[in-house]
Design a protein around this motif. Structure first.
Motif, short mmCIF file in Angstrom:
data_model
loop_
_atom_site.label_atom_id
_atom_site.label_comp_id
_atom_site.label_asym_id
_atom_site.label_seq_id
_atom_site.Cartn_x
_atom_site.Cartn_y
_atom_site.Cartn_z
N ASP A 108 11.37 -13.47 1.09
CA ASP A 108 10.61 -14.46 0.32
C ASP A 108 9.26 -13.91 -0.11
OD1 ASP A 108 11.99 -16.53 2.74
OD2 ASP A 108 12.50 -16.71 0.61
N THR A 109 8.69 -13.08 0.75
CA THR A 109 7.48 -12.33 0.40
C THR A 109 7.70 -10.93 0.92
OG1 THR A 109 6.22 -12.60 2.47
CG2 THR A 109 6.10 -14.40 0.88
N PHE A 110 6.90 -9.99 0.46
CA PHE A 110 6.96 -8.64 1.02
C PHE A 110 5.57 -8.04 1.00
CE2 PHE A 110 9.33 -5.68 3.14
CZ PHE A 110 9.14 -4.40 2.66
N GLU A 111 5.43 -6.83 1.53
CA GLU A 111 4.10 -6.23 1.56
C GLU A 111 4.17 -4.71 1.45
OE1 GLU A 111 2.48 -7.44 5.40
OE2 GLU A 111 3.09 -5.52 6.26
N LEU A 112 3.05 -4.17 1.00
CA LEU A 112 2.87 -2.72 0.94
C LEU A 112 2.18 -2.30 2.22
CD1 LEU A 112 3.01 -0.16 -0.89
CD2 LEU A 112 0.70 -0.73 -1.67
N ALA A 113 2.62 -1.19 2.80
CA ALA A 113 2.03 -0.75 4.06
C ALA A 113 1.80 0.76 4.02
CB ALA A 113 2.95 -1.09 5.22
N HIS A 114 0.74 1.17 4.67
CA HIS A 114 0.49 2.60 4.85
C HIS A 114 1.27 3.06 6.07
CE1 HIS A 114 -2.11 6.08 6.15
NE2 HIS A 114 -2.13 6.27 4.85
#
Lengths: 354, 212, 111
Positions: A108-114
């Motif tokens: 439903d949502t996502f994210e960018l990660a280092h």
């Protein structure tokens, strides 16, 4: 009495009975009630949880019409990361990973990660993160955040400039330890502002602060202050704030946020301060005890989270990964346990998301 | 005497050094033996550990109570020597987060609790080379405590146990393991002696195993 | 957390809306944008879509609706809006502003 298969907190399968499940649910709930000074679950809710745990099917789920939102942490590291994140160890671009989560995994949502999923290491590579955020925002439809752990431990020696309170305390240098924790907390708040405002300028929908409080109460205060700064600079940012444990560790012991000592706060208290700081969604955490049963752990977790949801003005997305939210501490999570915990949190704890 | 015992316990739980010192002084004047005083303080310290685990007291409070205990021992230790009372030799424990792992908050809390529990703690910090644990055991540590917060580093605990065996030190060393991915099953699998879910539980088990 | 097969997917099957398969992205936007709890966010999105609260999680209904409204679908459909285009349609649908769309508008403003 018919046998029921269930799990222990370490993921091992055991055989039990419904009455034992109910006993453990009550004990777990009572433990949470005692620690948090909150109400234990009623017998009706205990029975409801027992029905979920004792279901004969491998997979259980909520009724249609009661689905909730799933938010993510660690971004693409579930594919690309190593065993430490239960990652699959598959190298791939972050654009591909994001679109796979959106289109193939129903995120439903996502994210960018280092790869080093913390605020401090992102600072020197922020331009890199910004350009990737811009790239992915051009393609993705679902809300797409930037995620990082505040991880204040990186601000202590040898990784950072400040004395390590744990080392100082062992030498009985208590005041010096508290002073260093306060300084690290302020420094981290500034870094949060730096990283988060720049990523917002690249078009991010918002920011996910994961495992807030992993380094104790000063970590929580630094994060809340960082959230305040982000909220002030970017009033429309979507802010998800997730915790590291059900009780804020009192490493400093008396550091305050908004006039309140932060050490020892439980989810129903943590959420009020998170609201004050400016978070939009709060992620309570309840750690799993590997020596106790799924029923004990779930009874305990649901008790804390339900109370949190009752007092919260903002949505609650309970943390439910390895070793939290009742789920066993096991790198390859048992599907039967995960679906039971998921259903329980929605139907009994009443969460707005997972 | 019963009142003094309670006063010592309460002073410890209240964790303020002047309060602990005053309670010790009152107990001495009332004729309590050093051993009785230390036992009462020890009970209070155990309660401090429980309250810390329940989130009612915090690390500086635990340290303050430990400082009070230390200050009491500075007075009572010489008295015990004068009276010819055999003071218990402290059990030495080497503690550390294993090589390649930099998480140390839980391990540090455990070190503190062990220290408060009467152990002589040699805390080597984090990212500790395997050989350093062996060297400390060779140097006299009877117990070896290892922490790892990642599944990739917890396997080093198994390596250190093997190194102890190779050095013929395994039978004389009590091995403790901990950290988020550790479980009793892991402890049993690698042949460690103690696994504690919390710092309090580890300290309690460490005390129990040493009194057997 | 990792192990997508053992964590993300079971959660999706057990209790997830399913993102752009149905309306999970839209409900999520209302939770974050307006701090709506789940029931209110579902009702709001249902009203905007012109369906019932029960139907917003139904793949059969939502697939057709998402195509019609041009707000993004999970399959590779040529000419179906993705990314910024789909999100601009979502802005209009839900009555909200989306940051990446704002940036896009700023970038083309001086033409």
């Amino acid at each position: 009495m018919s046998e029921i298969y269930t799990r222990m907190g370490d993921g091992s399968r055991v055989v039990t009975t419904r009455s034992k499940v109910i006993d453990d649910l009550n004990l777990g709930s009572a433990d949470a009630a005692d620690m948090g000074v909150i109400k234990a679950l009623s017998s009706d809710l205990i029975e409801q949880l027992a029905d979920i745990i004792c279901d004969k099917n491998r997979v259980v789920g909520v009724e249609p019409g009661h689905e909730v939102v799933l938010t993510y942490d660690i971004g693409q590291l579930d594919f690309t990361g190593d065993n430490g994140n239960s990652g699959n160890g598959i190298d791939m671009g972050r654009l591909e990973a994001a679109l796979l989560h959106e289109r193939a995994m129903g995120a439903d949502t996502f994210e960018l990660a280092h790869a080093d999923y913390s605020i401090k290491p992102v600072k020197p590579v922020i331009s890199n993160e910004m350009q990737t955020m811009e790239e992915i925002q051009n393609e993705i439809v679902a809300p797409f955040f930037y995620g990082a752990m505040p991880n204040m431990g990186l601000y202590y020696k040898p990784d950072g400039p400040y004395g390590n309170p744990a080392d100082l305390m062992r030498e009985f240098k208590i005041e010096e330890a508290m002073d260093q924790a306060e300084k690290a907390s302020e420094h981290m708040a500034r870094d949060i502002e730096f990283v988060s405002t720049r990523i917002m300028s690249a078009g991010s929908d918002g920011f996910n602060f994961d495992t807030t409080g992993s380094a104790g109460d000063a970590d929580v205060v630094g994060t809340f202050k960082g959230v305040e700064k982000l909220r002030k600079a970017c009033p429309d940012a979507d802010i998800l704030l997730g915790m590291a444990g059900e009780c804020v560790m009192g490493i400093h012991g008396s550091i305050e946020y908004d006039g309140k000592v932060v050490a020892g706060l439980f989810p129903h208290q943590q959420v009020k301060l998170a609201e004050k700081a400016g978070a939009d969604v709060f992620g309570p955490v309840v750690n799993t005890n590997t020596g106790k049963s799924l029923a004990w752990n779930l009874g305990r977790a649901v008790t804390f989270v339900r109370e949190c949801g009752k007092v919260a003005k903002i949505p609650i997305h309970v943390n439910m990964g390895m070793g939290v939210g009742g789920i066993p501490m096991c790198e390859t999570a048992p599907i039967d346990a995960v679906t039971r915990c998921s259903k329980a949190m929605v139907e009994v704890a009443g969460v707005d998301g997972v | 005497m019963v009142e003094n015992k309670k006063a010592l316990y309460d002073a410890m739980v209240a964790y303020k050094v002047p309060g602990i010192q005053a309670a010790v002084e009152d107990a001495r004047k009332a004729g309590m033996s050093p051993t009785e005083i230390i036992d009462a303080l020890g009970d209070g310290m155990a309660e401090v550990g429980v309250l810390f685990e329940r989130g009612k007291l915090f690390l500086p409070h635990v340290l303050s109570a430990a400082a009070g205990m230390k200050s009491a021992m500075e007075v009572l230790g010489p008295e015990m020597l004068k009276a010819g009372t055999k003071t218990e030799n402290k059990v030495s424990v080497v503690m550390g987060t294993v090589e390649g792992d930099v998480h140390d908050i839980g391990k540090s809390i455990c070190s503190t609790m062990l220290q408060c529990g009467g152990f002589d703690v040699h805390d080597l910090g984090r990212d500790v080379p395997k050989q350093d644990f062996i060297n400390e055991v060779k140097g006299g540590c009877k117990m070896c405590g290892m922490s790892a917060l990642m599944t990739t580093t917890m396997v080093i605990e198994k390596d250190v146990i093997q190194m102890l065996k190779d050095a013929k030190l395994r039978d004389s060393t009590i091995v403790m393991i901990g950290g988020a991915p550790a479980t009793q099953a892991w402890c049993d699998k690698i042949g460690a002696d103690i696994y504690g879910e919390t710092a309090s539980e580890t300290t309690r088990k460490a005390k129990e195993i040493n009194t057997r | 957390m990792g192990d997508p097969c053992g964590m993300a997917i079971p959660h999706l099957m057990a209790s997830g809306l399913g993102g752009i398969r149905t309306s999970g992205d839209l409900v999520a936007r209302m939770q974050f944008n307006k701090n709506m709890k789940i029931k209110d966010a579902r009702k709001y999105v249902a009203k905007k879509l012109g369906v019932s609260d029960f139907e917003i999680g139904d793949e059969y209904i939502m697939r057709q609706l998402r195509e019609e409204l041009k707000i993004g679908v999970i399959t590779g459909l040529p000419n179906a809006p993705r990314g910024i285009a789909a999100k601009m349609n979502i802005e209009d649908l839900l009555g909200i502003k989306i940051n990446s769309c704002e940036k896009f508008r700023q970038m083309i403003a001086k033409r």
